[in-house]
Design a protein around this motif. Sequence first.
Motif: not given
Length: 706
Positions: A674-685, A126-130
Amino acid sequence: MRDKSLQPPLPHAEPRIRVLHEDVTIDSYGWLRERENPDVSAYLQAENAYAEQAIAHLAGLKADLISEINGRRACNGSPPPFQVGPFEYFRRQAEEKPHPVWCRRPVSGGPTETVLDPNTFEGTERFYTLGAFEPSDDGRYIAYSLDIIGNERYELRIRDTVGGHDVWRDTGRAGRVVWAADNQTIFFMRERADRRHHDQIVRLNVADRKPRVIFEEVNERLALLIRRSQSGAWLFIDAHPTSDYSLRVQQGAAETWCLRADEPVGTWQRLFRRDIGHNIYAEHWHDCFLFRVDDAGPNCRLVSVPLNDWSAHNWNEVVPHREDVRIEEIHVLEKHIIVLERQGLVPRIASRDIRGQIETTIIPEEPSCTLTVGLSAGGRYSVAKNAFSGSSLIYTLGSFVTPDTVIEHNLIEDRSTNLYRPNVPGYDSTQYEATVVVVKSEDGIEVPISLVMRRDRKGPGPVLLNVYGCYGISRWPSFFPWPSAMAERLSLLDRGVAFGIVHVRGGGELGRAWHQAATRDRKQTTYTDLIAAAEGLVDQGIASRDSIVIEGKSAGGGTVLTTASLRPDLFRAVIAEVPVADILDTELDFTLPYALQETAEYGDPHIAPDFKYLRGYDPYYNLSGDRHLPPTYIDGALDDGQVLYFQPARYVAQRRSLAADRDPKLIFRTLTVGGHYGSSHGPGVTEEAAFRIAWTLDQFERSRPE
């Protein structure tokens, strides 16, 4: 065309009276702070539905944009590996998996192995950032952190590469992580629940797995940073101000402590005290420390000092302070001192030998660009690395027209080699031209604008201007990262729109003085600079009048909302992403993220003169039914950890309530992933970008005469 029968939603009002400094304020939408209130959810959903209906007529354009953006994704692998100890670490995209996996291979040769696969963690689909990815020197352990919500509360874990399992985790809000030289001890930054900055340094030995807080900062205007010297021999703890990020990568410290990296349980020593009143950045090189210090002027000078006595009378000047050149970063190789400097908007790298003499200078041909030294793991708290031994410097160059290219420069032979340049399908850089345009603000100061457009663009036309202008933060042109995001912007450029970044005062592009010229009771300088930029582009024949859209994110969102309220006649439309739309209310509530920090930028509304000044331009409190604002796109995110969702939501609700027709040209979306920076991956970006671009192009189309 938009269906004129559509009616925007309007939440119910719950008027609450506040009196401060003899000013009476009625706030009808404070209840939107109650996230669990079903009425809040219903209102946000209704706004999302209205936004979709309002651009339904642009469905075909939006689909075309999605196809264009997806077609420009870089398709020739990942950046080069970086080395830690005996291994090279790199990312590799796995087929049919959303996130690249982390791999490594021995520098001396041998098989590649996977050391971390984010796709195996629950929630990352669903969401992931390093956050961090830091291997120990011997490669036995990897400390890493991740955010699977979007609220930037990174959970820290330690993985044992022997067996490939995690041996420890910390559920606090972790920041940067460094290893000591014993390969068993880590130090990391942690944020207490009641704070909004990292105020603790924690030590952990992997063997006993008992974290101990070894340093705590009680001054709420200072934050802590842990780092390891580029030589690997020393550890540093910096206490740095939270109000000035004009040197963001290597932010100067009010106070720094040091410890040998091979003595992790030793006694920390204070390099310099905070009461000396200077900002200093320390690095280690052979038998001395190097200090980048502002004692001779805001552009800083570089001095060396013996390891056994670092008092000021022992400082030896290596690079003097210069009025027209800023020292932004210092890096060291075994036989070279590397200084990243900037003269005006142009960066350069100067290499100096052991005597301090200049060996070689690297100056990019770009008029305005991003230059980054070293290779990074790419996480929020990653630190760029460059092999200390040898004479090869690795840096990355990116601009509006140059995809971010990794370059290795041999300092002995003064020769560069491209290690990696992304392939952007269908992109031909010769079709586009990047320039710097200078305009004069109302007080006569020259304000630069980094600008890009197609070479075949004829005469004045539509322009999209991006701006930030707060906290001394600099925004430079690059290709992939925000705010350039050229994989998306090219769809605008190819339709005749020019794109620019306005380097207004309040930012740090021209140094600390550039920032300080637009703070507190001078903050409106930021907005008048943006107004001057728009008018200057019209005067110079680049922009058509009534064809300028301004765009900002976070504090930059507050910048564009405020500027539009000052000159609503000047702008065709406004894009405010996750905006600080209620500056005054934010600063009155120190439980909100960064509220205390923002008092140094905007003034403290608890002080009557500051309150009066803020009250005169705050976007939320200067809304009026008599003032018609340009069409505006606003978004927020439920899990935003910086600008809480209700800040833009209250602004939208208030603006609708004051308009007889509920302001149908105001579009508001709340992201649920997602949060402040929006979606992390996938079609949402891509969907988020295509929505904004389609809406923007529609506004430009409406500006054309019938």
